[in-house]
Write a protein that holds these residues in place. Structure first.
Motif, PDB file in Angstrom:
ATOM      1  N   PRO A   1       1.034  -1.007  -0.012  1.00 13.80           N
ATOM      2  CA  PRO A   1       0.118   0.015   0.108  1.00 13.80           C
ATOM      3  C   PRO A   1       1.033   1.279  -0.131  1.00 13.80           C
ATOM      4  O   PRO A   1       2.274   1.719   0.353  1.00 13.80           O
ATOM      5  N   ALA A   2       0.342   2.473   0.082  1.00 16.35           N
ATOM      6  CA  ALA A   2       0.987   3.739  -1.024  1.00 16.35           C
ATOM      7  C   ALA A   2       1.148   4.103   1.028  1.00 16.35           C
ATOM      8  O   ALA A   2       2.461   4.267   1.348  1.00 16.35           O
ATOM      9  N   VAL A   3       0.041   3.550   1.491  1.00 10.64           N
ATOM     10  CA  VAL A   3      -0.035   3.877   3.282  1.00 10.64           C
ATOM     11  C   VAL A   3      -1.238   3.337   3.777  1.00 10.64           C
ATOM     12  O   VAL A   3      -1.429   3.049   2.988  1.00 10.64           O
ATOM     13  N   SER A   4      -0.466   3.302   4.614  1.00  5.90           N
ATOM     14  CA  SER A   4      -1.861   1.826   5.728  1.00  5.90           C
ATOM     15  C   SER A   4      -2.057   2.747   7.362  1.00  5.90           C
ATOM     16  O   SER A   4      -0.463   2.913   7.460  1.00  5.90           O
ATOM     17  N   TRP A   5      -2.855   2.640   7.611  1.00  5.85           N
ATOM     18  CA  TRP A   5      -3.250   2.666   8.983  1.00  5.85           C
ATOM     19  C   TRP A   5      -3.946   1.813  10.042  1.00  5.85           C
ATOM     20  O   TRP A   5      -4.702   0.925   9.059  1.00  5.85           O
ATOM     21  N   ASP A   6      -3.714   1.365  11.309  1.00  9.43           N
ATOM     22  CA  ASP A   6      -4.796   0.194  12.306  1.00  9.43           C
ATOM     23  C   ASP A   6      -5.293   0.814  12.749  1.00  9.43           C
ATOM     24  O   ASP A   6      -4.561   1.516  13.967  1.00  9.43           O
ATOM     25  N   VAL A   7      -6.426  -0.031  13.259  1.00  5.30           N
ATOM     26  CA  VAL A   7      -6.866   0.602  14.968  1.00  5.30           C
ATOM     27  C   VAL A   7      -6.900  -0.790  15.324  1.00  5.30           C
ATOM     28  O   VAL A   7      -7.585  -1.839  15.120  1.00  5.30           O
ATOM     29  N   GLY A   8      -6.591  -1.121  16.564  1.00  2.00           N
ATOM     30  CA  GLY A   8      -6.363  -2.487  17.380  1.00  2.00           C
ATOM     31  C   GLY A   8      -5.176  -3.538  18.007  1.00  2.00           C
ATOM     32  O   GLY A   8      -4.885  -1.933  18.311  1.00  2.00           O
ATOM     33  N   ALA A   9      -4.976  -3.995  17.436  1.00  2.13           N
ATOM     34  CA  ALA A   9      -3.829  -4.985  18.230  1.00  2.13           C
ATOM     35  C   ALA A   9      -2.469  -4.297  17.847  1.00  2.13           C
ATOM     36  O   ALA A   9      -2.058  -5.091  16.522  1.00  2.13           O
ATOM     37  N   SER A  10      -2.121  -3.769  18.109  1.00  2.00           N
ATOM     38  CA  SER A  10      -0.990  -3.472  16.996  1.00  2.00           C
ATOM     39  C   SER A  10      -0.502  -3.885  17.370  1.00  2.00           C
ATOM     40  O   SER A  10       1.167  -3.789  15.565  1.00  2.00           O
ATOM     41  N   SER A  11       0.344  -5.094  18.044  1.00  2.00           N
ATOM     42  CA  SER A  11       1.635  -6.061  17.879  1.00  2.00           C
ATOM     43  C   SER A  11       1.563  -6.740  16.965  1.00  2.00           C
ATOM     44  O   SER A  11       2.962  -7.278  16.845  1.00  2.00           O
ATOM     45  N   ILE A  12       0.759  -7.111  16.125  1.00  2.00           N
ATOM     46  CA  ILE A  12       0.451  -7.720  15.616  1.00  2.00           C
ATOM     47  C   ILE A  12      -0.234  -7.821  14.235  1.00  2.00           C
ATOM     48  O   ILE A  12      -0.678  -8.757  13.272  1.00  2.00           O
ATOM     49  N   GLY A  13      -0.426  -6.107  14.412  1.00  2.00           N
ATOM     50  CA  GLY A  13      -0.620  -5.571  12.736  1.00  2.00           C
ATOM     51  C   GLY A  13      -0.885  -5.565  11.732  1.00  2.00           C
ATOM     52  O   GLY A  13       0.864  -5.375  11.900  1.00  2.00           O
ATOM     53  N   ALA A  14      -0.798  -5.178  10.710  1.00  2.00           N
ATOM     54  CA  ALA A  14       0.001  -5.054   9.433  1.00  2.00           C
ATOM     55  C   ALA A  14       0.438  -4.148   8.845  1.00  2.00           C
ATOM     56  O   ALA A  14       0.693  -3.362   7.881  1.00  2.00           O
ATOM     57  N   ALA A  15      -0.010  -2.894   9.525  1.00  2.00           N
ATOM     58  CA  ALA A  15      -0.420  -1.601   9.398  1.00  2.00           C
ATOM     59  C   ALA A  15       0.990  -0.504   8.620  1.00  2.00           C
ATOM     60  O   ALA A  15       1.736  -0.725  10.304  1.00  2.00           O
ATOM     61  N   ASP A  16       1.360   0.513   8.290  1.00  2.00           N
ATOM     62  CA  ASP A  16       2.598   1.652   8.864  1.00  2.00           C
ATOM     63  C   ASP A  16       2.534   2.294   9.891  1.00  2.00           C
ATOM     64  O   ASP A  16       3.877   2.801  10.943  1.00  2.00           O
ATOM     65  N   GLU A  17       1.002   2.164  10.378  1.00  2.00           N
ATOM     66  CA  GLU A  17       1.185   3.165  11.785  1.00  2.00           C
ATOM     67  C   GLU A  17      -0.165   2.849  12.254  1.00  2.00           C
ATOM     68  O   GLU A  17      -1.572   2.526  11.471  1.00  2.00           O
ATOM     69  N   HIS A  18       0.129   2.704  14.049  1.00  2.00           N
ATOM     70  CA  HIS A  18      -0.908   2.570  14.807  1.00  2.00           C
ATOM     71  C   HIS A  18      -1.735   3.595  15.267  1.00  2.00           C
ATOM     72  O   HIS A  18      -1.063   4.282  15.655  1.00  2.00           O
ATOM     73  N   VAL A  19      -2.925   3.569  15.065  1.00  2.00           N
ATOM     74  CA  VAL A  19      -3.793   4.719  15.045  1.00  2.00           C
ATOM     75  C   VAL A  19      -5.703   4.384  16.095  1.00  2.00           C
ATOM     76  O   VAL A  19      -5.659   3.402  16.234  1.00  2.00           O
ATOM     77  N   THR A  20      -6.185   5.659  16.406  1.00  2.00           N
ATOM     78  CA  THR A  20      -6.914   5.608  16.901  1.00  2.00           C
ATOM     79  C   THR A  20      -8.275   5.424  15.924  1.00  2.00           C
ATOM     80  O   THR A  20      -7.504   6.024  14.973  1.00  2.00           O
ATOM     81  N   PHE A  21      -9.058   5.416  16.477  1.00  2.00           N
ATOM     82  CA  PHE A  21     -10.137   5.497  15.209  1.00  2.00           C
ATOM     83  C   PHE A  21     -10.419   6.678  14.465  1.00  2.00           C
ATOM     84  O   PHE A  21     -10.695   6.924  13.404  1.00  2.00           O
ATOM     85  N   LYS A  22     -10.600   7.807  15.989  1.00  2.00           N
ATOM     86  CA  LYS A  22     -10.741   9.347  15.606  1.00  2.00           C
ATOM     87  C   LYS A  22      -9.383  10.090  14.606  1.00  2.00           C
ATOM     88  O   LYS A  22      -9.835  10.733  13.264  1.00  2.00           O
ATOM     89  N   GLU A  23      -8.106   9.111  14.800  1.00  2.00           N
ATOM     90  CA  GLU A  23      -7.057   9.752  14.580  1.00  2.00           C
ATOM     91  C   GLU A  23      -6.256   8.837  12.583  1.00  2.00           C
ATOM     92  O   GLU A  23      -6.574   9.529  11.756  1.00  2.00           O
ATOM     93  N   LEU A  24      -7.772   7.986  12.610  1.00  2.00           N
ATOM     94  CA  LEU A  24      -7.818   7.167  11.164  1.00  2.00           C
ATOM     95  C   LEU A  24      -8.491   8.164  10.519  1.00  2.00           C
ATOM     96  O   LEU A  24      -8.232   8.286   8.840  1.00  2.00           O
TER      97      LEU A  24
END
Length: 363
Positions: A322-345
């Motif tokens: 992906p050009a950029v990616s974000w995730d919300v939830g389990a940051s330690s096992i996620g696949a995204a570039d940046e871990h954020v809150t849902f509002k931040e997403l």
């Protein structure tokens, strides 16, 4: 123009529930990877999203899928000229709808013969033209048709409009929503229940009613994608950005209403993974072709791990990352570039889209 897709991947657990029923009243299922999975149809979740849109967008940006199109137009005719009586308004609305190319029911002439997706802005413009024509202005059928083509609602641009009687009125859907499936095998269960007659005599043993309700519980994989360029073409950049933000927010927070009073099953996702793609959308359901097995910690952790591992394999072997990616939830096992809150997403997604679209305009 470069491809511009927003992919939304969601892992969500629902407790005992019957979110989406088939014609027999049973929870919908599907066979995937040779195993039975819980399923929630895309139509059910899209309807829930559209209902949530009413709390997000102005009425001017929304539409209705209905056979009662003349009623919508009548309301706007009365708003344009309150001196027109009800009978006259109904006649003007019916003639205007026919002129616009809407096929009406032969038995119920005030209704269209099929469900018609029409925006409030389109209904208002058709009403304005109808009043002008009634006052002697030169208004043609092409003017009414043009009004029905222009200014689609945000939900129409997202989910499309198909008019078999006049394909020129069609809108291609900018969003695709997959049927949600459980990441693991499910087996439907039955709840045997009784209902008590409150006014039954004390010496009358037994229940007033007996019945069963079929249900299941599942950790679901949900997926949707939005073609941002297509949305901009129909809505313009500013409204398209607001629409994507509203769509992602509603997709994550909505829940179909099937049997909610019985099961109170409204939950939030366990994990949300949003990516911006420049090549093509990537449904990651292949992560669950082999069903996740329950461990001491349940299905959620294993499902997120499977999604993260599979996405890496897809990006390595077939598609670009992906050009950029974000995730919300389990940051330690996620696949995204940046871990954020849902509002931040939502805020970061909005900022990214605005910046990218402004750069495209400059180019």
């Amino acid at each position: 123009m470069n491809n511009f897709y927003i992919d939304i991947h969601i892992i969500q657990t629902v407790p005992p529930s019957c979110i989406n029923r088939d014609d027999t009243g049973s929870p919908k299922t599907a066979v995937y990877g040779g195993k039975t999975r819980a399923r929630v149809s895309s139509q059910a979740w899209k309807h829930a999203v559209r209902l949530m849109f009413r709390d997000i967008f102005d009425q001017e940006l929304l539409g209705d899928r209905t056979k009662r199109v003349t009623e919508m137009v009548v309301k706007h005719i009365k708003a344009v000229d309150s001196a027109i009586d009800d009978a006259k308004a109904e006649k003007l609305a019916l003639d205007a709808c026919k002129a616009a190319g809407i096929s009406m029911d032969k038995k119920k002439e005030q209704q269209s013969d099929v469900l018609m997706f029409i925006s409030n802005a389109q209904a208002r413009e058709i009403a304005r033209l109808a009043v002008e024509k009634n006052n002697g202005a030169d208004v043609s059928g092409n003017d009414f048709k043009a009004a029905l083509r222009a200014r689609p609602s945000v939900d129409m641009a997202l989910f499309g409009r198909m008019v078999a009687s006049d394909p020129s009125l069609n809108y291609d859907a900018a969003a695709q929503v997959a049927h949600s499936i459980s990441t693991h095998t499910v087996h439907n269960e039955y709840d045997y229940f009784t209902a008590v007659d409150d006014l039954s005599p004390e010496d009358n043993a037994g229940a007033g009613h007996l019945g069963t309700v079929e249900y299941n519980s599942a950790t679901l994989y949900r997926y949707a994608t939005v073609n941002v360029n297509e949305l901009c073409k129909d809505l313009g950049n500013d409204i398209a950005v607001k629409t994507v933000k509203g769509f992602v927010g509603s997709l994550v927070r909505s829940m179909p209403t099937g049997k909610q009073n019985t099961f109170a099953n409204r939950t939030y996702p366990d994990y949300v993974y949003v990516t911006v793609r420049n090549d093509q959308p990537a449904n990651l359901s292949g992560a669950f072709e082999k069903p996740v097995t329950a461990k001491d910690e349940g299905y959620v952790k294993g499902s997120i791990e499977a999604l993260s591992k599979y996405s890496g394999e897809v990006y390595k072997n077939y598609a670009s990352a992906p050009a950029v990616s974000w995730d919300v939830g389990a940051s330690s096992i996620g696949a995204a570039d940046e871990h954020v809150t849902f509002k931040e997403l939502l805020d970061k997604l909005e900022t990214y889209m605005m910046q990218r679209l402004s750069e495209t305009e400059v180019m």
